[in-house]
Design an enzyme around this catalytic site. Sequence first.
Site, short mmCIF file in Angstrom:
data_model
loop_
_atom_site.label_atom_id
_atom_site.label_comp_id
_atom_site.label_asym_id
_atom_site.label_seq_id
_atom_site.Cartn_x
_atom_site.Cartn_y
_atom_site.Cartn_z
N SER A 1 0.86 -1.18 0.00
CA SER A 1 0.00 0.00 0.00
C SER A 1 0.90 1.23 0.00
CB SER A 1 -0.95 -0.03 1.21
OG SER A 1 -1.86 1.05 1.16
N HIS B 1 -2.34 -0.97 -3.50
CA HIS B 1 -3.37 0.05 -3.30
C HIS B 1 -2.86 1.37 -3.86
CE1 HIS B 1 -4.51 -2.43 0.52
NE2 HIS B 1 -5.00 -2.98 -0.58
N ASP C 1 -4.62 -4.87 5.52
CA ASP C 1 -5.09 -5.67 4.40
C ASP C 1 -4.06 -6.76 4.10
OD1 ASP C 1 -6.72 -6.49 2.26
OD2 ASP C 1 -5.49 -5.35 0.85
#
Length: 352
Positions: A172, A199, A292
């Site tokens: 991310s 992400h 995540d």
Amino acid sequence: MLRILIVDDSSVARNLLKEILSSEPDFEVVGEATNGAEAVSMVEKLKPDIVTMDVQMPRMNGYAATREIMTTHPTPIVVVSGSAGQEDVEKSMQSLDAGALTVVGKPPSPTSPHFEEQCAVLVSTLRTMAAVKVIRRYRLRDSVKSPREEFASRVNSLTLSSRPRLVTIAASTGGPQALRAILETLPATFPVPIVIVQHISDGFTQGLIDWLNGATAIEVTSATAGQKLKAGVAYIAPEKSHCGVTADGTIVEIDRAPFGGFRPSATVLFESASREFGRAHLAVILTGMGSDGVDGLRSVRQTGGSVIAQDEASCIVYGMPKAAIEAGLANVVIPLDAIGAELIRFVTDEPP
């Protein structure tokens, strides 16, 4: 109070950003710069907590300004780009390489149905990124290098019961830079495919792919449903779609609501790869906010796969790896600059 410097050559964009940010009770806009040169000067003078940086500006663009700020007065910088065009995306990726923390799209017109959503993303990102401790850019590469022997015992403690036939990676915030650092070490002959969830703001995925392709021997491409996985190719999950794989090495789109607020989600990818590849699956979790991927890593371990986690010192945001490590899911914890070499070792060494 979070003190913010807005950098943008458009008065309309500056006014909109100021209105959005000033409406937050804990935000204070302490200055506005119209180009990169002004931004460098104002960072030195005002010492803001965080900077929002446009990329296309006269006199000095956002990339050059970011590079100068991170060299002279390191400050958290968030690239706020108003276009997903090739030139803007390229400059955004270069700015990340120069030390900016992440990139988000500029909020659209207040009449847009997506206005509130984009504003919330911007505000949340600034709050989180302002807490990141940044260092001088000329020290960045040195800061993520650690003596190999310090990590030897942990690296060598991972004994694979089966040579991996698939590598998956999740990242991310800070991920684009981390992915580039890993992928640029891999040879074109890397013997297994890699599937990645990164992400990133909508509209920037293809730019990320192009940027990575410019620095890697392996091919980097978008993961498209129905594609057959090929060795030596890195597939990046598309925007707004979960990505999975089948046992015969085909990419599939998984019809599922956002998981933990993310689509694509690293957990969904890890679960799919674990189900189909079991012990022949090697997962990597990199720098990023939140957790995540952690639920998916439970599946990796339960099915006999292995997990590499990036260490704290080399993470821009020690969120996702930390969650995995604290849950006891990482077989190996190593610095960013060691991961590429270990991937090569793990996929080429014969299992015992």
